[in-house]
Design a protein around this motif. Structure first.
Motif, mmCIF file in Angstrom:
data_model
loop_
_atom_site.group_PDB
_atom_site.id
_atom_site.type_symbol
_atom_site.label_atom_id
_atom_site.label_comp_id
_atom_site.label_asym_id
_atom_site.label_seq_id
_atom_site.Cartn_x
_atom_site.Cartn_y
_atom_site.Cartn_z
ATOM 1 N N UNK A 173 0.801 -1.210 0.000
ATOM 2 C CA UNK A 173 0.000 0.000 0.000
ATOM 3 C C UNK A 173 0.839 1.267 0.000
ATOM 4 N N UNK A 174 0.187 2.384 -0.296
ATOM 5 C CA UNK A 174 0.886 3.658 -0.460
ATOM 6 C C UNK A 174 1.481 4.193 0.834
ATOM 7 N N UNK A 175 0.801 3.984 1.971
ATOM 8 C CA UNK A 175 1.310 4.517 3.234
ATOM 9 C C UNK A 175 2.647 3.886 3.604
ATOM 10 N N UNK A 176 2.736 2.568 3.465
ATOM 11 C CA UNK A 176 3.993 1.874 3.769
ATOM 12 C C UNK A 176 5.071 2.287 2.779
ATOM 13 N N UNK A 177 4.695 2.407 1.497
ATOM 14 C CA UNK A 177 5.662 2.816 0.482
ATOM 15 C C UNK A 177 6.158 4.235 0.739
ATOM 16 N N UNK A 178 5.277 5.119 1.192
ATOM 17 C CA UNK A 178 5.673 6.492 1.495
ATOM 18 C C UNK A 178 6.689 6.526 2.631
ATOM 19 N N UNK A 179 6.499 5.682 3.651
ATOM 20 C CA UNK A 179 7.472 5.600 4.738
ATOM 21 C C UNK A 179 8.818 5.094 4.218
ATOM 22 N N UNK A 180 8.770 4.085 3.324
ATOM 23 C CA UNK A 180 10.008 3.558 2.749
ATOM 24 C C UNK A 180 10.708 4.628 1.921
ATOM 25 N N UNK A 181 9.936 5.447 1.211
ATOM 26 C CA UNK A 181 10.515 6.525 0.419
ATOM 27 C C UNK A 181 11.212 7.549 1.312
ATOM 28 N N UNK A 182 10.589 7.884 2.435
ATOM 29 C CA UNK A 182 11.207 8.844 3.352
ATOM 30 C C UNK A 182 12.520 8.303 3.904
#
Length: 323
Positions: A173-182
């Motif tokens: 999902x996008x929320x987990x991916x956003x954390x990985x991106x940060x």
């Protein structure tokens, strides 16, 4: 737990190898758990990796348990792939395993035949070689990555990060991916594609060619709002003859040649000056800001403003609010 296996071949590019190891291993779900198990495998216990050699604990049998196989690029992509590796990848694909390549790792994936008839990408530097070696693959060198579902390919270096984040978003999902991106200090999505990183080649001026004087005149006058009729008049030819002879000598038309020369100059000004985007467009020969922006995006793959944000050097930028 999703098992990611990174295949290290002899001559593996260390950056490509490390990217999936770091990105997937650091992913955390909302409850703090780790969704990925990441390991490295190889056909031999030791693998050359540029300036050093790595020892690999797992053999090709690790591919049999993989949910995702990552294929990093190798320094010499045209050297070929061991048949045992090709067979192992094809067997894994037959089980439905997802296989993704980073940079020149697309050469490995294409060697298996699994990309035949499919769209793919690789590093722009290797694009011509890839197209010659694998004409049955639909190469798109202007994008950061291509997702065919089971098979994915990405462009060079940082595009491997883009691909890994895309896979995380698909899986978690996008929320987990956003954390990985940060954690990777990366945007989850980047604008544009590889084209923005490829400086358009300076249009050629063949020495000794009968067209050389005209090409040099075009280079010197690229900042003027030249028309095809003006160019033909200077060359003392009809527009039809000019187009024919120009294509014979350069492979393109006079106006396309001129546009690329202007855009190359615009890129230099965006990187090194604080002039406004509109002023640069006028300085390099475009009649309107809209025409400049449209042509720039068509050739470079992103807007002048975003190009400047990515590539401007440490110069005084006092007047580029119009972008």
């Amino acid at each position: 737990m999703h098992r990611v296996v990174v295949l290290a071949l002899d001559g593996v590019i260390p950056f490509d190898l490390a990217t999936p190891l770091e990105v997937f291993a650091r992913v955390r779900l909302s409850d703090g758990s780790t969704p990925y198990c990441v390991r490295v495998c190889a056909a031999t216990p030791q693998v050359a990796a540029g300036a050093f050699t790595i020892t690999v604990a797992h053999g090709l049998d690790a591919l049999a348990d993989a949910d995702t196989i990552m294929l990093p690029g190798c320094a010499e992509p045209a050297n070929g792939v061991p048949q045992e590796v090709v067979d192992a990848l094809r067997t894994a694909a037959g089980r439905g395993t997802r296989i993704a390549s980073i940079c020149a790792g697309a050469f490995v994936l294409a060697t298996t035949g699994l990309l035949d008839g499919k769209r793919a990408t690789t590093h722009w530097v290797a694009a011509d070689l890839f197209a010659r070696m694998f004409p049955q693959v639909e190469l798109d060198p202007a994008v950061l990555y291509v997702d065919n579902g089971q098979f994915l390919t990405s462009a060079g270096a940082a595009a491997g990060l883009d691909l890994c984040l895309h896979l995380i978003r698909r899986d978690c999902g996008s929320a987990v991916a956003a954390d990985a991106a940060r954690l990777s200090v990366m945007p989850l999505e980047r604008d544009g594609g590889q084209a923005q990183f490829i400086v358009p080649e300076q249009p050629p001026v063949p020495r000794g060619s009968t067209m050389e004087p005209l090409l040099r005149w075009l280079t010197e006058n690229a900042g003027r709002d030249l028309t095809l009729d003006e160019i033909a008049a200077h060359a003392r030819m009809s527009t039809r003859t000019l187009n024919r002879r120009f294509r014979e000598h350069t492979g393109t038309t006079p106006l396309q040649w001129l546009h690329r020369a202007r855009i190359r100059r615009a890129q230099h000004l965006l990187e090194t000056t604080g002039q406004s985007v509109d002023r640069i467009g006028g300085a390099v020969g475009f009649g309107s800001p809209t025409a400049f922006r449209d042509r720039f995006k068509r050739i470079v793959g992103t807007s002048p403003h975003r190009y400047r944000s990515s590539f401007a050097r440490n110069t005084s930028r006092t007047n580029h609010s119009s972008s």
